[in-house]
Design an enzyme around this catalytic site. Structure first.
Site, mmCIF file in Angstrom:
data_model
loop_
_atom_site.group_PDB
_atom_site.id
_atom_site.type_symbol
_atom_site.label_atom_id
_atom_site.label_comp_id
_atom_site.label_asym_id
_atom_site.label_seq_id
_atom_site.Cartn_x
_atom_site.Cartn_y
_atom_site.Cartn_z
ATOM 1 N N LEU A 136 0.165 -1.334 -5.403
ATOM 2 C CA LEU A 136 0.306 -2.793 -5.575
ATOM 3 C C LEU A 136 -0.153 -3.467 -4.295
ATOM 4 O O LEU A 136 0.287 -3.077 -3.216
ATOM 5 C CB LEU A 136 1.774 -3.161 -5.740
ATOM 6 C CG LEU A 136 2.474 -3.010 -7.069
ATOM 7 C CD1 LEU A 136 3.942 -3.406 -6.900
ATOM 8 C CD2 LEU A 136 1.816 -3.886 -8.129
ATOM 9 N N HIS A 137 -1.008 -4.457 -4.386
ATOM 10 C CA HIS A 137 -1.299 -5.263 -3.188
ATOM 11 C C HIS A 137 -1.864 -6.637 -3.474
ATOM 12 O O HIS A 137 -2.106 -7.407 -2.543
ATOM 13 C CB HIS A 137 -2.221 -4.517 -2.221
ATOM 14 C CG HIS A 137 -3.638 -4.395 -2.719
ATOM 15 N ND1 HIS A 137 -4.029 -3.435 -3.594
ATOM 16 C CD2 HIS A 137 -4.748 -5.129 -2.472
ATOM 17 C CE1 HIS A 137 -5.317 -3.552 -3.864
ATOM 18 N NE2 HIS A 137 -5.781 -4.587 -3.195
#
Ligand code: UD1
Ligand code: UDP
Length: 372
Positions: A204-205
């Site tokens: 996730l980013h």
């Protein structure tokens, strides 16, 4: 022909590796490598040079982190003298990060032709910083290398001249194929006690998923819930770590407070990461590159976004775009574990030869005297 190649962030290193290799094998070309320093932590930068056997950069601009404006401006300010002194025939940029746009803009203002590798991808969501970077870079590039047919269509619709567009395949898949023997040897899965077991890997980013504290905590809660059903491995991007630090949600050992049961790791080097996802039962991600790599590996991918700029990973590959909604995550994963993709195939030209095609086109363009 002197070519200045620009890298700055993690996915750029993967994309440049096969290009530098192909350029170095071509006597008529002199590749120069410039690292903007957008990513700088060892596991986000140096590890990729080691894993992918990329020679050290000729210049490191040391730009570091900052707001969009500050980072973009700083790349431009520090790249300009490098281009003045190296006087390249072409600047080559990859992907869609701030360094990509900043370098392209610096070059065109100096009247240096620009090639964009991975052109034409569109999410049609202008709230994504990457979409702005893609649109603007493509608008000023002279040579546009696309990874999938949608890229060509998008560029033609935006009025780009057809002769500037080249459908060449995907350099990220070149890197994946070339390093297969090395990532197959990675012992990361056994190192975390998961060898031979089904497990899920999460990355996730995207700012839309991780910058809002509530949304990020909801994702962590969902991962914790998922970990009751299947082991979950979560290499944490520094953007997420910074968010958690700011909100006081890290334990003393540095793991997120709300992720009990989830194996939280530092960002992994390329070979370990690909080794890990190649053996995963499923990957949950909001990454662009990981959607492509899972397609090439035949590993089920669920994309935690409302759109993808890489539709071929859905039409040909193993990807399903399930929306940026933590409340649906567990249900969607459980469904997918019971319903693996019926069949998938490699998208056209994702055959490990994209960089060779690009270099051939670069050489012919310049030898023909028709400078880009
Ligand atoms: C950037 C790209 C994104 C790409 C991603 C790949 C832009 C606008 N975004 O996002 O498109 O998908 O890289 O990973 O260019 N940080 C560190 N150490 C590092 C790098 C970053 O601690 O080595 C932290 C800093 O707090 C920084 C934050 O991460 O402010 C975000 O870094 P930045 O490069 O601005 O954006 P990314 O989220 O990494
Ligand atoms: N990657 C990695 N280690 C990790 C997470 C990702 O090596 O812990 C690799 C991944 O295999 C891909 C690239 O980093 O090659 C993708 O980068 P990222 O997801 O940060 O950026 P995006 O592709 O979304 O721009």
């Amino acid at each position: 022909m002197r070519i200045v190649n620009i890298v700055g962030a993690r996915p750029n290193f993967v994309k440049i590796a096969p290009l530098i290799r192909a350029m170095s094998a071509e006597p008529a070309l002199t590749p120069i490598l410039v690292h903007t320093g957008q990513h700088y932590d060892g596991p986000m930068s140096e590890q990729f040079f080691t894993d992918l056997d990329i020679r050290p950069p000729d210049f490191n601009l040391g730009v570091g982190s900052g707001s969009h404006a500050a980072q973009t401006a700083e790349v431009m300010r520090s790249l300009e003298p490098v281009l003045d002194s190296t006087r390249p025939d072409l600047v080559l940029v990859v992907g869609d990060v701030n360094s990509t746009l900043a370098a392209a803009l610096t070059a065109v203002k100096l009247r240096i032709p620009v090639a964009h590798v991975e052109a034409g991808l569109r999410s049609f969501d202008r709230s994504m910083p990457e979409e702005i970077n893609r649109l603007l870079t493509d608008a000023i590039a002279d040579l546009l290398f696309v990874t999938e047919e949608s890229g060509r269509k998008n560029l033609l619709r935006e009025g780009v001249a057809p002769e500037k567009i080249h459908f060449v395949g995907n350099v990220m898949i070149d890197a994946l194929q070339a390093s297969r023997p090395s990532w197959e040897r990675s012992s990361i899965a056994s190192g975390i006690g998961l060898d031979g077991q089904p497990y899920v890997v999460v990355t996730l980013h995207r700012p839309s998923n991780v910058d809002d504290p509530r949304t990020l905590l909801d994702y962590l809660g969902a991962l914790q819930e998922l970990a009751r059903h299947v082991p979950v491995v979560f290499p944490i991007h520094p953007r997420v770590r910074q968010q958690l630090l700011r909100q006081g949600h890290l334990t003393e050992s540095g793991t997120p407070v709300h992720s009990k049961g989830v194996a939280c790791l530092d960002p992994l080097g390329y070979l370990d990461f690909i080794g890990l996802i190649s053996r995963a039962r499923l990957v949950l991600t909001d990454s662009g590159g990981v959607q492509e790599e899972t397609t090439a590996l035949g590993v089920t991918c669920l994309t935690l976004r409302d759109t993808t700029e890489r539709p071929v990973t859905v039409s040909h590959g193993t990807n399903r775009v399930i929306g940026a909604d933590p409340t649906r995550l567990v249900r969607e994963v459980m469904w997918s574990l019971d319903h693996p993709p019926a069949g998938y195939g490699l998208p056209p030209l994702w055959d490990g030869q994209a960089a060779v095609r690009i270099v051939k086109i670069l050489r012919e363009t310049f030898e023909g005297g028709s400078r880009a």
